[in-house]
Design a protein around this motif. Structure first.
Motif, PDB file in Angstrom:
ATOM      1  N   GLY A   1      -0.250-106.945 -18.248  1.00  0.00           N
ATOM      2  CA  GLY A   1       1.212-106.948 -18.331  1.00  0.00           C
ATOM      3  C   GLY A   1       1.753-105.799 -19.159  1.00  0.00           C
ATOM      4  N   GLY A   2       1.171-105.579 -20.320  1.00  0.00           N
ATOM      5  CA  GLY A   2       1.631-104.490 -21.184  1.00  0.00           C
ATOM      6  C   GLY A   2       1.420-103.130 -20.551  1.00  0.00           C
ATOM      7  N   LEU A   3       0.258-102.936 -19.939  1.00  0.00           N
ATOM      8  CA  LEU A   3       0.002-101.645 -19.303  1.00  0.00           C
ATOM      9  C   LEU A   3       0.914-101.419 -18.102  1.00  0.00           C
ATOM     10  N   THR A   4       1.260-102.482 -17.400  1.00  0.00           N
ATOM     11  CA  THR A   4       2.217-102.360 -16.299  1.00  0.00           C
ATOM     12  C   THR A   4       3.542-101.830 -16.834  1.00  0.00           C
ATOM     13  N   CYS A   5       3.985-102.346 -17.973  1.00  0.00           N
ATOM     14  CA  CYS A   5       5.234-101.877 -18.588  1.00  0.00           C
ATOM     15  C   CYS A   5       5.132-100.401 -18.973  1.00  0.00           C
ATOM     16  N   ILE A   6       4.034-100.046 -19.621  1.00  0.00           N
ATOM     17  CA  ILE A   6       3.855 -98.661 -20.081  1.00  0.00           C
ATOM     18  C   ILE A   6       3.784 -97.701 -18.896  1.00  0.00           C
ATOM     19  N   LEU A   7       2.956 -98.024 -17.917  1.00  0.00           N
ATOM     20  CA  LEU A   7       2.797 -97.130 -16.770  1.00  0.00           C
ATOM     21  C   LEU A   7       4.079 -97.018 -15.954  1.00  0.00           C
ATOM     22  N   GLY A   8       4.837 -98.101 -15.896  1.00  0.00           N
ATOM     23  CA  GLY A   8       6.117 -98.055 -15.189  1.00  0.00           C
ATOM     24  C   GLY A   8       7.075 -97.056 -15.816  1.00  0.00           C
ATOM     25  N   GLN A   9       6.974 -96.871 -17.122  1.00  0.00           N
ATOM     26  CA  GLN A   9       7.830 -95.923 -17.822  1.00  0.00           C
ATOM     27  C   GLN A   9       7.339 -94.483 -17.665  1.00  0.00           C
ATOM     28  N   MET A  10       6.139 -94.321 -17.130  1.00  0.00           N
ATOM     29  CA  MET A  10       5.578 -92.983 -16.962  1.00  0.00           C
ATOM     30  C   MET A  10       5.827 -92.415 -15.563  1.00  0.00           C
ATOM     31  N   ALA A  11       6.467 -93.178 -14.689  1.00  0.00           N
ATOM     32  CA  ALA A  11       6.668 -92.743 -13.309  1.00  0.00           C
ATOM     33  C   ALA A  11       7.440 -91.432 -13.243  1.00  0.00           C
ATOM     34  N   ASP A  12       8.511 -91.306 -14.008  1.00  0.00           N
ATOM     35  CA  ASP A  12       9.297 -90.073 -13.978  1.00  0.00           C
ATOM     36  C   ASP A  12       8.477 -88.892 -14.485  1.00  0.00           C
ATOM     37  N   TRP A  13       7.679 -89.119 -15.513  1.00  0.00           N
ATOM     38  CA  TRP A  13       6.817 -88.074 -16.056  1.00  0.00           C
ATOM     39  C   TRP A  13       5.805 -87.619 -15.003  1.00  0.00           C
ATOM     40  N   ALA A  14       5.214 -88.563 -14.285  1.00  0.00           N
ATOM     41  CA  ALA A  14       4.227 -88.213 -13.257  1.00  0.00           C
ATOM     42  C   ALA A  14       4.863 -87.354 -12.173  1.00  0.00           C
ATOM     43  N   GLU A  15       6.121 -87.612 -11.859  1.00  0.00           N
ATOM     44  CA  GLU A  15       6.815 -86.814 -10.849  1.00  0.00           C
ATOM     45  C   GLU A  15       6.930 -85.354 -11.265  1.00  0.00           C
ATOM     46  N   GLU A  16       6.943 -85.105 -12.580  1.00  0.00           N
ATOM     47  CA  GLU A  16       7.073 -83.735 -13.082  1.00  0.00           C
ATOM     48  C   GLU A  16       5.828 -82.897 -12.805  1.00  0.00           C
ATOM     49  N   TRP A  17       4.656 -83.509 -12.797  1.00  0.00           N
ATOM     50  CA  TRP A  17       3.430 -82.723 -12.670  1.00  0.00           C
ATOM     51  C   TRP A  17       2.611 -83.024 -11.421  1.00  0.00           C
ATOM     52  N   ALA A  18       2.785 -84.165 -10.817  1.00  0.00           N
ATOM     53  CA  ALA A  18       1.952 -84.540  -9.669  1.00  0.00           C
ATOM     54  C   ALA A  18       2.412 -83.798  -8.415  1.00  0.00           C
ATOM     55  N   PRO A  19       1.512 -83.038  -7.790  1.00  0.00           N
ATOM     56  CA  PRO A  19       1.901 -82.328  -6.572  1.00  0.00           C
ATOM     57  C   PRO A  19       2.172 -83.317  -5.433  1.00  0.00           C
ATOM     58  N   PRO A  20       2.889 -82.866  -4.413  1.00  0.00           N
ATOM     59  CA  PRO A  20       3.238 -83.758  -3.297  1.00  0.00           C
ATOM     60  C   PRO A  20       2.009 -84.361  -2.607  1.00  0.00           C
ATOM     61  N   GLU A  21       0.878 -83.668  -2.698  1.00  0.00           N
ATOM     62  CA  GLU A  21      -0.338 -84.168  -2.047  1.00  0.00           C
ATOM     63  C   GLU A  21      -0.905 -85.406  -2.733  1.00  0.00           C
ATOM     64  N   CYS A  22      -0.518 -85.640  -3.984  1.00  0.00           N
ATOM     65  CA  CYS A  22      -0.964 -86.855  -4.688  1.00  0.00           C
ATOM     66  C   CYS A  22      -0.111 -88.016  -4.190  1.00  0.00           C
ATOM     67  N   ILE A  23      -0.740 -88.926  -3.497  1.00  0.00           N
ATOM     68  CA  ILE A  23       0.004 -90.020  -2.882  1.00  0.00           C
ATOM     69  C   ILE A  23      -0.286 -91.350  -3.565  1.00  0.00           C
ATOM     70  N   GLY A  24      -1.548 -91.672  -3.746  1.00  0.00           N
ATOM     71  CA  GLY A  24      -1.943 -92.993  -4.212  1.00  0.00           C
ATOM     72  C   GLY A  24      -1.394 -93.381  -5.563  1.00  0.00           C
ATOM     73  N   ALA A  25      -0.885 -94.579  -5.646  1.00  0.00           N
ATOM     74  CA  ALA A  25      -0.451 -95.246  -6.872  1.00  0.00           C
ATOM     75  C   ALA A  25       0.741 -94.597  -7.563  1.00  0.00           C
ATOM     76  N   LEU A  26       1.413 -93.679  -6.908  1.00  0.00           N
ATOM     77  CA  LEU A  26       2.595 -93.075  -7.503  1.00  0.00           C
ATOM     78  C   LEU A  26       3.841 -93.680  -6.882  1.00  0.00           C
ATOM     79  N   LYS A  27       4.757 -94.049  -7.735  1.00  0.00           N
ATOM     80  CA  LYS A  27       5.980 -94.728  -7.308  1.00  0.00           C
ATOM     81  C   LYS A  27       6.743 -93.883  -6.286  1.00  0.00           C
ATOM     82  N   GLY A  28       7.144 -94.528  -5.212  1.00  0.00           N
ATOM     83  CA  GLY A  28       7.948 -93.871  -4.208  1.00  0.00           C
ATOM     84  C   GLY A  28       7.178 -92.973  -3.255  1.00  0.00           C
ATOM     85  N   ARG A  29       5.855 -92.955  -3.375  1.00  0.00           N
ATOM     86  CA  ARG A  29       5.054 -92.124  -2.476  1.00  0.00           C
ATOM     87  C   ARG A  29       4.279 -93.030  -1.537  1.00  0.00           C
TER      88      ARG A  29
END
Length: 147
Positions: free
Chosen positions: A85-113
């Motif tokens: 539960g706690g990690l779900t909260c933490i990782l959910g807050q990192m979604a915007d950060w991941a969008e900053e560095w993850a190239p479009p080819e990274c699909i798995g487990a990224l929000k909205g991909r």
């Protein structure tokens, strides 16, 4: 930051799923009063601040699930519900950060991909290569046997 409401919602997603080594189920935890959840969020804040995790939360229950058509098993690791539960909260807050560095080819487990995006882009690239008489190589990795 892990909020009381966010932690409760994250744990609620685990209702009906197997408990971790501590045998606490999400089904039981979500019935606890709000004050308990406030204390749980405070515990998480302390853990993040002090960089200390309760030892029991680090115990992972592993089970072997038979793979169809073989004598092999795949390992399923089940963490303690409050850790999940706690990690779900933490990782959910990192979604915007991941969008900053993850190239479009990274699909798995990224929000909205959606994996369908990749298939659509790959198919378009194959069509373009064929129409322009270009060489193209691709690979599809089938993980069904791995899991």
């Amino acid at each position: 930051v892990i909020t009381t409401k966010g932690l409760w919602k994250a744990v609620k997603k685990g209702v009906g799923k197997a408990p971790g080594a501590d045998c606490w189920t999400a089904d039981a935890l979500v019935t606890l009063p709000e004050r308990w959840w406030e204390a749980a969020a405070e515990l998480w804040a302390c853990m993040l601040r002090c960089r200390s995790i309760p030892a029991q939360w680090l115990v992972v229950r592993a089970v072997g699930i038979p793979k169809p058509g073989t004598s092999k098993k795949r390992t399923l690791s089940i963490e303690v519900v409050m850790w999940r539960g706690g990690l779900t909260c933490i990782l959910g807050q990192m979604a915007d950060w991941a969008e900053e560095w993850a190239p479009p080819e990274c699909i798995g487990a990224l929000k909205g991909r959606d994996p369908a995006e990749f298939h659509s882009r790959f198919t378009a690239a194959l069509t373009r290569a064929k129409n322009q008489n270009l060489d193209m190589a691709g690979e599809k990795l089938d993980l069904s046997a791995a899991f």
